[in-house]
Scaffold this motif. Structure first.
Motif, PDB file in Angstrom:
ATOM      1  N   PRO A   1     -71.936  35.134 -41.980  1.00  0.00           N
ATOM      2  CA  PRO A   1     -73.060  35.813 -41.310  1.00  0.00           C
ATOM      3  C   PRO A   1     -74.360  35.785 -42.092  1.00  0.00           C
ATOM      4  O   PRO A   1     -75.437  35.677 -41.489  1.00  0.00           O
ATOM      5  CB  PRO A   1     -72.547  37.247 -41.131  1.00  0.00           C
ATOM      6  CG  PRO A   1     -71.383  37.386 -42.060  1.00  0.00           C
ATOM      7  CD  PRO A   1     -70.784  36.023 -42.174  1.00  0.00           C
ATOM      8  N   GLU A   2     -74.305  35.869 -43.414  1.00  0.00           N
ATOM      9  CA  GLU A   2     -75.548  35.861 -44.184  1.00  0.00           C
ATOM     10  C   GLU A   2     -76.262  34.520 -44.069  1.00  0.00           C
ATOM     11  O   GLU A   2     -77.460  34.450 -43.802  1.00  0.00           O
ATOM     12  CB  GLU A   2     -75.261  36.179 -45.649  1.00  0.00           C
ATOM     13  CG  GLU A   2     -74.877  37.614 -45.922  1.00  0.00           C
ATOM     14  CD  GLU A   2     -74.483  37.817 -47.355  1.00  0.00           C
ATOM     15  OE1 GLU A   2     -75.343  38.208 -48.159  1.00  0.00           O
ATOM     16  OE2 GLU A   2     -73.299  37.575 -47.674  1.00  0.00           O
ATOM     17  N   ARG A   3     -75.529  33.430 -44.294  1.00  0.00           N
ATOM     18  CA  ARG A   3     -76.135  32.102 -44.236  1.00  0.00           C
ATOM     19  C   ARG A   3     -76.562  31.778 -42.803  1.00  0.00           C
ATOM     20  O   ARG A   3     -77.611  31.177 -42.580  1.00  0.00           O
ATOM     21  CB  ARG A   3     -75.158  31.046 -44.753  1.00  0.00           C
ATOM     22  CG  ARG A   3     -74.820  31.185 -46.228  1.00  0.00           C
ATOM     23  CD  ARG A   3     -73.895  30.085 -46.681  1.00  0.00           C
ATOM     24  NE  ARG A   3     -74.539  28.781 -46.622  1.00  0.00           N
ATOM     25  CZ  ARG A   3     -73.879  27.628 -46.636  1.00  0.00           C
ATOM     26  NH1 ARG A   3     -72.554  27.612 -46.675  1.00  0.00           N
ATOM     27  NH2 ARG A   3     -74.533  26.489 -46.585  1.00  0.00           N
ATOM     28  N   ARG A   4     -75.729  32.163 -41.834  1.00  0.00           N
ATOM     29  CA  ARG A   4     -76.082  31.889 -40.437  1.00  0.00           C
ATOM     30  C   ARG A   4     -77.389  32.596 -40.058  1.00  0.00           C
ATOM     31  O   ARG A   4     -78.284  31.993 -39.434  1.00  0.00           O
ATOM     32  CB  ARG A   4     -74.956  32.359 -39.506  1.00  0.00           C
ATOM     33  CG  ARG A   4     -75.277  32.171 -38.030  1.00  0.00           C
ATOM     34  CD  ARG A   4     -74.072  32.478 -37.158  1.00  0.00           C
ATOM     35  NE  ARG A   4     -74.387  32.240 -35.767  1.00  0.00           N
ATOM     36  CZ  ARG A   4     -74.595  33.207 -34.867  1.00  0.00           C
ATOM     37  NH1 ARG A   4     -74.515  34.475 -35.232  1.00  0.00           N
ATOM     38  NH2 ARG A   4     -74.865  32.902 -33.621  1.00  0.00           N
ATOM     39  N   ALA A   5     -77.506  33.855 -40.450  1.00  0.00           N
ATOM     40  CA  ALA A   5     -78.719  34.604 -40.118  1.00  0.00           C
ATOM     41  C   ALA A   5     -79.936  33.985 -40.799  1.00  0.00           C
ATOM     42  O   ALA A   5     -81.020  33.903 -40.194  1.00  0.00           O
ATOM     43  CB  ALA A   5     -78.550  36.063 -40.540  1.00  0.00           C
ATOM     44  N   TRP A   6     -79.789  33.562 -42.049  1.00  0.00           N
ATOM     45  CA  TRP A   6     -80.920  32.955 -42.759  1.00  0.00           C
ATOM     46  C   TRP A   6     -81.386  31.691 -42.042  1.00  0.00           C
ATOM     47  O   TRP A   6     -82.589  31.485 -41.851  1.00  0.00           O
ATOM     48  CB  TRP A   6     -80.535  32.648 -44.198  1.00  0.00           C
ATOM     49  CG  TRP A   6     -81.676  32.064 -44.982  1.00  0.00           C
ATOM     50  CD1 TRP A   6     -82.717  32.737 -45.558  1.00  0.00           C
ATOM     51  CD2 TRP A   6     -81.907  30.675 -45.256  1.00  0.00           C
ATOM     52  NE1 TRP A   6     -83.574  31.855 -46.180  1.00  0.00           N
ATOM     53  CE2 TRP A   6     -83.108  30.587 -46.011  1.00  0.00           C
ATOM     54  CE3 TRP A   6     -81.217  29.507 -44.944  1.00  0.00           C
ATOM     55  CZ2 TRP A   6     -83.625  29.378 -46.446  1.00  0.00           C
ATOM     56  CZ3 TRP A   6     -81.730  28.295 -45.385  1.00  0.00           C
ATOM     57  CH2 TRP A   6     -82.933  28.240 -46.127  1.00  0.00           C
ATOM     58  N   HIS A   7     -80.430  30.834 -41.642  1.00  0.00           N
ATOM     59  CA  HIS A   7     -80.810  29.596 -40.946  1.00  0.00           C
ATOM     60  C   HIS A   7     -81.451  29.907 -39.587  1.00  0.00           C
ATOM     61  O   HIS A   7     -82.415  29.233 -39.197  1.00  0.00           O
ATOM     62  CB  HIS A   7     -79.587  28.689 -40.766  1.00  0.00           C
ATOM     63  CG  HIS A   7     -79.180  27.968 -42.017  1.00  0.00           C
ATOM     64  ND1 HIS A   7     -79.964  27.023 -42.629  1.00  0.00           N
ATOM     65  CD2 HIS A   7     -78.068  28.076 -42.788  1.00  0.00           C
ATOM     66  CE1 HIS A   7     -79.359  26.560 -43.704  1.00  0.00           C
ATOM     67  NE2 HIS A   7     -78.210  27.187 -43.827  1.00  0.00           N
ATOM     68  N   LEU A   8     -80.927  30.898 -38.881  1.00  0.00           N
ATOM     69  CA  LEU A   8     -81.550  31.282 -37.614  1.00  0.00           C
ATOM     70  C   LEU A   8     -82.982  31.761 -37.846  1.00  0.00           C
ATOM     71  O   LEU A   8     -83.892  31.449 -37.073  1.00  0.00           O
ATOM     72  CB  LEU A   8     -80.737  32.390 -36.938  1.00  0.00           C
ATOM     73  CG  LEU A   8     -79.508  31.957 -36.159  1.00  0.00           C
ATOM     74  CD1 LEU A   8     -78.727  33.177 -35.687  1.00  0.00           C
ATOM     75  CD2 LEU A   8     -79.899  31.083 -34.961  1.00  0.00           C
ATOM     76  N   GLY A   9     -83.181  32.532 -38.907  1.00  0.00           N
ATOM     77  CA  GLY A   9     -84.526  32.995 -39.225  1.00  0.00           C
ATOM     78  C   GLY A   9     -85.479  31.853 -39.502  1.00  0.00           C
ATOM     79  O   GLY A   9     -86.655  31.888 -39.099  1.00  0.00           O
ATOM     80  N   GLU A  10     -84.993  30.809 -40.192  1.00  0.00           N
ATOM     81  CA  GLU A  10     -85.836  29.652 -40.484  1.00  0.00           C
ATOM     82  C   GLU A  10     -86.084  28.804 -39.243  1.00  0.00           C
ATOM     83  O   GLU A  10     -87.080  28.079 -39.177  1.00  0.00           O
ATOM     84  CB  GLU A  10     -85.169  28.788 -41.571  1.00  0.00           C
ATOM     85  CG  GLU A  10     -85.094  29.451 -42.935  1.00  0.00           C
ATOM     86  CD  GLU A  10     -86.471  29.772 -43.475  1.00  0.00           C
ATOM     87  OE1 GLU A  10     -87.299  28.857 -43.570  1.00  0.00           O
ATOM     88  OE2 GLU A  10     -86.725  30.958 -43.783  1.00  0.00           O
ATOM     89  N   ALA A  11     -85.188  28.878 -38.263  1.00  0.00           N
ATOM     90  CA  ALA A  11     -85.332  28.057 -37.054  1.00  0.00           C
ATOM     91  C   ALA A  11     -86.185  28.733 -35.985  1.00  0.00           C
ATOM     92  O   ALA A  11     -86.546  28.097 -34.993  1.00  0.00           O
ATOM     93  CB  ALA A  11     -83.953  27.748 -36.475  1.00  0.00           C
TER      94      ALA A  11
END
Length: 582
Positions: free
Chosen positions: A360-370
């Protein structure tokens, strides 16, 4: 890089002009003997990683166990990821630690869930684990690119490094000159790796490029200034870098010049290979399983077989044992990202977010960057990730993630709430007072009437306490917010519990009996039951002479049964408030 790392064989024998440096570093580290700690610094391309490889190879041959981890720019916000790299091979050995240390370390590393462990508990657990392992074979702990290591891991490893001498643990880290890292505060002694001297540089070029004409070799030696990576990479690029009059440009900084070299090599690759390298660069870890799943998800005409041209050109290599893709130099990764468009980067981040559903942490970070525009779903995922990060004890990254969550929140009370919570975390846990003040101002600007937000009030109270030391104003502000809040005195309301923690801090610092009365009144109203931590704080710190001993005994019994369960308003933080207000 994970766990035990195997560098290329014969590395030490192939290094030119580094014999004296290698011997000095071995002596300073006490490898295989008492141990020690050192930071190896130098400009980009000076050969820090090659020196690490040579030292690791020699140490392993002499019977020392080598552990290796590397800081990755795109993983720097994932708390304790560096520590996970180092300690992953020792999962079984964690069971040898006493329960409080074992539990704290397993939570920090993400192996278990639980209340956030104190940084000191995690640090002591790592020190005990490494000293236990080193009792068998001496250890060499190698950290490449220290500034890109996540802050939580860097803090713990800095703690270990200061205590390495005497327990047969040697700690060696690398940092590019001018980077912010542990050595800035004097944590590690520094060994600055210098460029090769003129004779060694000439020997390296003559050995690797025997057919290079004398004029080109002289120009190369002048442009490279003894930088080994430049000496090895520029010969193939000299023709492409010539100006209108045939001259080689000499005004760019070395790192920029090398990024230009790598950029030209990347753009010469087939387009599918370039897309795959961008995926690997932004994924950060190099996990081949994740990369393969992402190529299927993207369905954009590239797959893992498209790595072949980059492998043949020695831009990347595959670590078969760890099943990881490695960039041969950090500048290659930088050049890959630099040569991409913002749209390409967002597309890759979106693809990775779709694949990393179990992280969840990495997924949320990538979503934030996208994501470009406000999106409540993404903002909520980032807020959830921030809470996970905070539970692991990494307040600084939690604060940054909350800020990103607020950035992507549509205007309104939720945005103000997230900014206020980020301000609270910054003021209460990280001591970042100027940043907290700005976040609090933004929260007030976003939504009127922030008095109704307990996190806003708690952050403002902490800023008052740590700024002017105005106990009465801070106390009155927070008590009023608690009294008028909409929380219904629900003991499961995290925001209310945080506010009461902060109120206990203020009362403790004020050291007056009357300050504690609103705190005790609030506890009496909590339903269904008062959290044990809040009860212990009131009894231990409000009147320690009469109730402290009994409360301490109850707390000790609970700790023995439940392991490390230190509250967020622990005595350590009470002491930190006292220091900040002096």
């Amino acid at each position: 890089m994970t766990g035990t790392h195997c560098p290329p064989r014969g590395t030490a024998d192939r290094l030119i002009g580094r014999d004296r440096d290698l011997q000095q570093i071995r002596d300073l580290l006490g490898i295989g003997a008492a141990g020690g700690a050192l930071l190896l610094s130098g400009e980009a391309g000076v050969g820090k990683t090659a020196v690490l490889d040579a030292l690791a190879e020699t140490a392993r041959a002499d019977g020392t166990r080598v552990l290796r981890a590397g800081g990755v720019q795109f993983e720097a916000n994932c708390s304790y990821s560096g520590l996970n790299q180092v300690l992953f091979p020792f999962q079984d050995a964690l069971g040898e630690l006493q329960a409080p240390f074992r539990d704290a370390l397993r939570v920090a590393l993400g192996f278990e869930s639980g209340p956030p462990p104190e940084r000191l508990m995690v640090s002591n657990a790592v020190l005990l684990l490494l000293s236990t392992v080193a009792a068998g074979d001496p250890l060499l702990l190698v950290i490449d690119d220290l500034p890109w290591l996540d802050r939580a891991s860097a803090a713990v490893l800095g703690f270990v490094a200061r205590r390495a001498t005497g327990i047969r643990v040697s700690f060696l880290a690398t940092s590019r000159s001018g980077s912010q890292s542990l050595h800035d505060s004097g944590v590690l002694p520094e060994f600055r790796l210098q460029p090769l001297d003129e004779a060694s540089a000439d020997h390296l070029v003559s050995t690797r490029f025997p057919d290079l004409v004398a004029s080109a070799r002289r120009r190369l030696l002048t442009v490279a200034h003894g930088n080994p990576l430049a000496l090895l990479e520029l010969p193939s690029a000299l023709p492409a870098m010539r100006g209108p009059a045939g001259e080689v440009p000499a005004v760019l900084p070395l790192s920029r010049r090398l990024e230009t070299v790598f950029g030209s090599r990347i753009t010469s690759l087939p387009h599918p290979s370039q897309r795959l390298l961008l995926l690997a660069a932004l994924e950060g870890v190099g996990d081949l399983g994740v990369l393969q799943a992402a190529t299927r998800q993207a369905n954009d005409g590239y797959h893992l077989d498209d790595l072949a041209p980059a492998e043949r050109d020695q831009l990347v290599h595959i670590d078969e044992e760890a099943r990881r893709l490695r960039f041969r130099h950090p500048l290659i990764r930088s050049a890959v990202v630099e040569n991409s468009t913002s749209g390409e980067r967002r597309a890759v981040h979106a693809t990775l977010a779709h694949v990393l559903v179990d992280q969840p942490e990495r997924r949320a970070w990538h979503l934030g960057e996208a994501t470009l525009e406000p999106d409540e779903n993404v903002a909520a995922l980032l807020e959830h990730a921030a809470r996970i990060t905070l539970h692991r004890g990494d307040a600084a990254n939690s604060m940054r993630t909350l800020i990103r969550s607020a950035d992507l929140t549509p205007p309104g009370p939720d945005r103000a709430r997230r900014l206020a919570e980020a301000a609270y975390v910054g003021a209460e846990s990280t001591g970042s007072l100027p940043s907290a003040q700005k976040l609090l101002d933004d929260a007030r600007h976003t939504a009127p009437g922030p008095q109704s937000c307990l996190h806003s009030a708690a952050a403002a109270a902490l800023l008052l306490l740590n700024g002017d030391g105005d106990v009465d104003t801070a106390h009155g502000l927070l008590v009023a917010a608690i009294d008028t809040g909409t929380h219904a005195y629900d003991a499961n309301d995290k925001t209310l519990v945080d506010a009461l923690h902060t109120l206990a801090l203020i009362c403790f610092f004020g050291a007056r009996h009357d300050l504690w009365q609103p705190y005790h009144r609030a506890l009496e109203k909590l339903t269904p039951t008062v959290p044990p931590v809040l009860s212990a704080l009131g009894k231990t710190f409000s009147d320690p002479a009469r109730t402290g001993a009994a409360a301490r005994a109850r707390t000790s019994r609970r700790a023995r049964h439940r392991g490390p369960r230190l509250p967020s308003a622990s005595p350590h933080r009470l002491a930190s408030v006292h220091r900040h207000t002096k």
